[in-house]
Design an enzyme around this catalytic site. Structure first.
Site, PDB file in Angstrom:
ATOM      1  N   ASN A   9       0.870  -1.179   0.000  1.00  0.00           N
ATOM      2  CA  ASN A   9       0.000   0.000   0.000  1.00  0.00           C
ATOM      3  C   ASN A   9       0.909   1.232   0.000  1.00  0.00           C
ATOM      4  O   ASN A   9       1.452   1.595   1.029  1.00  0.00           O
ATOM      5  CB  ASN A   9      -0.907  -0.012   1.239  1.00  0.00           C
ATOM      6  N   LYS A  11       0.070   4.218  -0.390  1.00  0.00           N
ATOM      7  CA  LYS A  11      -0.629   5.407   0.134  1.00  0.00           C
ATOM      8  C   LYS A  11      -0.339   6.614  -0.778  1.00  0.00           C
ATOM      9  O   LYS A  11      -0.180   6.448  -1.981  1.00  0.00           O
ATOM     10  CB  LYS A  11      -0.238   5.682   1.587  1.00  0.00           C
ATOM     11  N   HIS A  97      -9.738   1.241   4.234  1.00  0.00           N
ATOM     12  CA  HIS A  97      -8.522   1.390   5.031  1.00  0.00           C
ATOM     13  C   HIS A  97      -8.826   2.331   6.201  1.00  0.00           C
ATOM     14  O   HIS A  97      -9.589   3.291   6.054  1.00  0.00           O
ATOM     15  CB  HIS A  97      -7.397   1.955   4.159  1.00  0.00           C
ATOM     16  N   GLU A  99      -7.312   4.710   7.444  1.00  0.00           N
ATOM     17  CA  GLU A  99      -7.072   6.142   7.177  1.00  0.00           C
ATOM     18  C   GLU A  99      -8.253   6.750   6.435  1.00  0.00           C
ATOM     19  O   GLU A  99      -8.604   7.914   6.654  1.00  0.00           O
ATOM     20  CB  GLU A  99      -5.769   6.311   6.367  1.00  0.00           C
ATOM     21  N   GLU A 169      -6.267  -5.018  10.263  1.00  0.00           N
ATOM     22  CA  GLU A 169      -5.229  -4.022  10.533  1.00  0.00           C
ATOM     23  C   GLU A 169      -5.554  -3.279  11.823  1.00  0.00           C
ATOM     24  O   GLU A 169      -6.325  -2.313  11.809  1.00  0.00           O
ATOM     25  CB  GLU A 169      -5.176  -3.003   9.389  1.00  0.00           C
ATOM     26  N   GLY A 175       1.657   2.081  10.817  1.00  0.00           N
ATOM     27  CA  GLY A 175       2.599   3.183  10.692  1.00  0.00           C
ATOM     28  C   GLY A 175       3.250   3.576  12.012  1.00  0.00           C
ATOM     29  O   GLY A 175       3.894   4.613  12.104  1.00  0.00           O
ATOM     30  N   SER A 215       2.619  -2.400  10.475  1.00  0.00           N
ATOM     31  CA  SER A 215       4.069  -2.438  10.656  1.00  0.00           C
ATOM     32  C   SER A 215       4.697  -3.787  10.313  1.00  0.00           C
ATOM     33  O   SER A 215       5.627  -4.240  10.984  1.00  0.00           O
ATOM     34  CB  SER A 215       4.427  -2.016  12.083  1.00  0.00           C
TER      35      SER A 215
END
Ligand code: PEP
Length: 253
Positions: A9, A11, A97, A99, A169, A175, A215
């Site tokens: 990903n 991003k 996702h 985010e 996730e 992250g 991560s």
């Protein structure tokens, strides 16, 4: 054996030229994939055609969108429809996702619509779920994730659900450099599979790939992917470094 997937990903990172170089560096490794193993690159929309053409000679490598509209078509300035993705032969699309849920207010309901639109066009949704830190600390992560599955996926038919890939996730691991332990990952993946079993039956649930994200890096991929219910990973930061992502691909079982 169900599909084992290493999904990058990117991003909102990398220029077009940097993306092209990264893709070349990964492909130059000429990693021999088994028939059940796949590699997916979720790249920014403008790079999808480049990624697809870079992958055209590669078996089991796919380009993915990082998002799509929950509307079919029409006056939605700035949106990208699933039909548009299909028209340039995109194989996968990341849906929900964390985010996007957090910064763009995506709801379980709109994600249900996106998932159906993808399935209608033959694009495999990588449906993301996972709890924030406060929920993990309260010990209610299973109920939280089950609600995400129920509200976004469980209206799908048996035939439709087999076309979905799930990515667990935990938000506290994305992250942050803080990875879920193998016990935490396996426990949640087994729970997700048991929810799928309760809804769709064991045979079908056993065929659905559940990726871990949070991560993942070269140093921990092998251990995480060795868990019986972990079928690969959705990888952010480490997918931007060719030698890291190559090791992650090699860690697939
Ligand atoms: C992700 O983007 O889905 C992700 C898991 O990011 P990272 O690997 O950087 O934690």
């Amino acid at each position: 054996m169900r599909k084992q997937i290493a999904a990058a990903n990117w991003k909102m990172n990398l220029t077009y030229q940097q993306g092209e170089a990264l893709l070349d560096d990964v492909l130059d490794e000429r990693i021999k994939l088994q028939p059940h193993q796949q590699v997916v690159f979720a790249v920014p929309f403008p790079y999808l055609i480049m990624t697809n053409s870079g992958l055209s000679d590669e078996k089991n490598y796919f380009a993915a969108a990082q998002n799509c509209s929950d509307k079919k078509a029409g006056a939605y300035t700035g949106e990208v429809s699933v039909e548009m993705l299909k028209s340039i032969h995109v194989g996968y699309c990341v849906i929900g996702h964390s985010e996007r849920r957090e910064y763009f207010a995506e709801t379980n309901q709109s994600l249900a619509q996106k998932t159906v639109l993808c399935l209608e066009q033959g694009i495999t949704p990588i449906f993301c779920c996972g709890e924030p830190l406060a929920i993990r600390e309260a010990g209610t992560q299973n109920a939280f994730v089950e609600t995400q599955l129920q509200e976004s996926l469980f209206a799908l038919s048996s035939e439709q659900i087999t076309g979905v890939v799930i990515a667990y996730e935990p938000i506290w691991a994305i992250g942050t450099g803080k990875t879920a332990s193998t016990e935490q990952a396996q426990e949640m993946h087994a729970f997700i599979r048991s929810s799928l079993t309760a809804k769709y039956g064991a045979e079908l649930a056993d065929d659905i790939s559940i990726l871990y994200g949070g991560s993942v890096k070269a140093a921990n991929a092998k251990e995480l992917f060795a868990c019986p219910d972990v079928d690969g990973g959705l990888v952010g930061g480490a997918s931007l470094v060719a030698r890291e992502f190559v090791q992650i691909i090699r860690a697939l079982k």
